[in-house]
Design an enzyme around this catalytic site. Structure first.
Site, short mmCIF file in Angstrom:
data_model
loop_
_atom_site.label_atom_id
_atom_site.label_comp_id
_atom_site.label_asym_id
_atom_site.label_seq_id
_atom_site.Cartn_x
_atom_site.Cartn_y
_atom_site.Cartn_z
N HIS A 113 0.83 -1.20 0.00
CA HIS A 113 0.00 0.00 0.00
C HIS A 113 0.87 1.26 0.00
O HIS A 113 0.51 2.27 -0.60
CB HIS A 113 -0.99 0.04 1.18
CG HIS A 113 -1.89 1.23 1.06
ND1 HIS A 113 -2.98 1.25 0.20
CD2 HIS A 113 -1.82 2.46 1.60
CE1 HIS A 113 -3.53 2.45 0.25
NE2 HIS A 113 -2.86 3.21 1.09
N ASP A 169 0.62 4.40 -2.53
CA ASP A 169 0.59 5.81 -2.14
C ASP A 169 1.70 6.61 -2.82
O ASP A 169 1.47 7.72 -3.30
CB ASP A 169 0.79 5.95 -0.62
CG ASP A 169 -0.47 5.69 0.18
OD1 ASP A 169 -1.57 5.73 -0.38
OD2 ASP A 169 -0.34 5.44 1.41
N HIS A 212 3.73 10.65 3.10
CA HIS A 212 3.27 11.62 2.11
C HIS A 212 4.14 12.87 2.07
O HIS A 212 4.39 13.43 1.00
CB HIS A 212 1.82 12.00 2.38
CG HIS A 212 0.87 10.86 2.19
ND1 HIS A 212 0.70 10.23 0.96
CD2 HIS A 212 0.07 10.20 3.05
CE1 HIS A 212 -0.19 9.26 1.09
NE2 HIS A 212 -0.58 9.21 2.35
ZN LIG Z 1 -3.04 5.29 0.99
#
Ligand SMILES: [Zn+2]
Length: 299
Positions: free
Chosen positions: A233, A237, A260
């Site tokens: 995952h 992302d 992020h």
């Molecule tokens: Zn995600």
């Protein structure tokens, strides 16, 4: 895939935002070559926000775009799906501030795009070929991109949890590897962090249907789709965040315990400094390597 592509017909879905819990209707529409991905807030007179590094706003548990005070949140899974299926141009309409979480992965987006169909466009796709390495460090977090002939991503994580621990996963984005190995991987969260996150206004839409939920020693909603679904995952992302460069890169991306904020820091660094890359099309590159082998023979 040497030409730009868009979706053939409109595709629609409905869901709730992971963090806001807000209900949202989303519609993906075809767009002309050179458009890129542009979001439109239909609840705000269609206000447009381009999926571009220059519109990156606050980044913590998700990636948000902001332009003139208008927000679009949690863009990474849909943008990742676009890269995975090879969509360069699309209009994405939504009537709320956050994209729908669906099942927590990119698979529902991939399926709705595939069902609507993909249309090849006349314009040749330009790639951003990395020519010099970039390495960013922040404490024990690391992200880098190195010159390479194809786009590949590898990620390592280390969570102090018996079911996660150290995991590494790498993928070269070709021959449908994204669809089978990355798209189905769901986001995940820890039950013991949920209350504190809710108090910060996060994960209000989270449920056992849209995330892998773990308590201190087990998964509350098994089965996992992959034994290493967690790190896959993260790859999902990262691909979604790097889509904010606006062009697919030819380079090898390596991340270790990033997130992020580090992903989008890499996007900014790439966009800010043109000495790290050059634009190219695949035909030119084929011609170049033909020239290189001819040169070798001559030598
Ligand atoms: Zn995600």
């Amino acid at each position: 895939m040497t030409h730009e592509q868009t979706i053939r017909d409109a595709a629609i879905c409905t869901g709730v935002g992971l963090h806001s819990g807000a209900p949202v209707n989303l519609r993906i529409l075809p767009a002309s070559a050179g458009t890129g991905i542009v979001f439109h807030r239909t609840d705000l007179e269609g206000f447009p926000i381009e999926a571009s590094g220059r519109n990156v706003a606050r980044v913590s548990y998700a990636t948000s775009l902001m332009k003139r005070g208008v927000l679009i949140s949690t863009t990474e899974h849909l943008l990742s799906a676009f890269v995975g299926v090879g969509i360069d141009n699309a209009i994405v309409e939504l009537d709320n501030l956050e994209l729908p979480m669906l099942d927590g992965s990119a698979r529902p987006f991939v399926e709705m795009i595939q069902k609507a169909g993909i249309r090849k466009q006349r314009k040749q796709r330009t790639y951003l070929r990395i020519v010099r390495k970039i390495e960013l460090r922040e404490g024990d977090k690391f992200i880098a991109v190195y010159p390479a002939d194809a786009y590949s991503v590898s990620y390592s994580i280390n969570f102090p949890h018996p079911l996660i621990g150290k995991q590494s996963f790498g993928v070269r984005l070709e021959n449908g590897s994204y669809l089978s190995e990355v798209a189905p991987a769901r986001t995940f969260g820890f039950l013991h962090e949920a209350e504190a996150m809710r108090q910060q206004g996060l994960i209000r839409g989270a449920s056992l249907e849209n995330a892998i939920v773990l308590n201190r020693d087990e998964v509350l909603n098994p089965p996992l789709r992959f034994p290493d679904e967690f790190v896959r995952h993260k790859v999902l992302d990262l691909i979604g965040d790097l889509a904010l460069i606006g062009k697919q890169i030819l380079g090898s991306v390596v991340a270790d315990r990033a997130g992020h904020a580090m992903h989008t820091a890499l996007v900014s660094r790439i966009l800010r400094d043109r000495t790290y890359w050059e634009e190219t099309t695949l035909e030119e590159r084929t011609a170049e390597s033909a020239f290189a082998s001819a040169a070798t023979v001559t030598a």
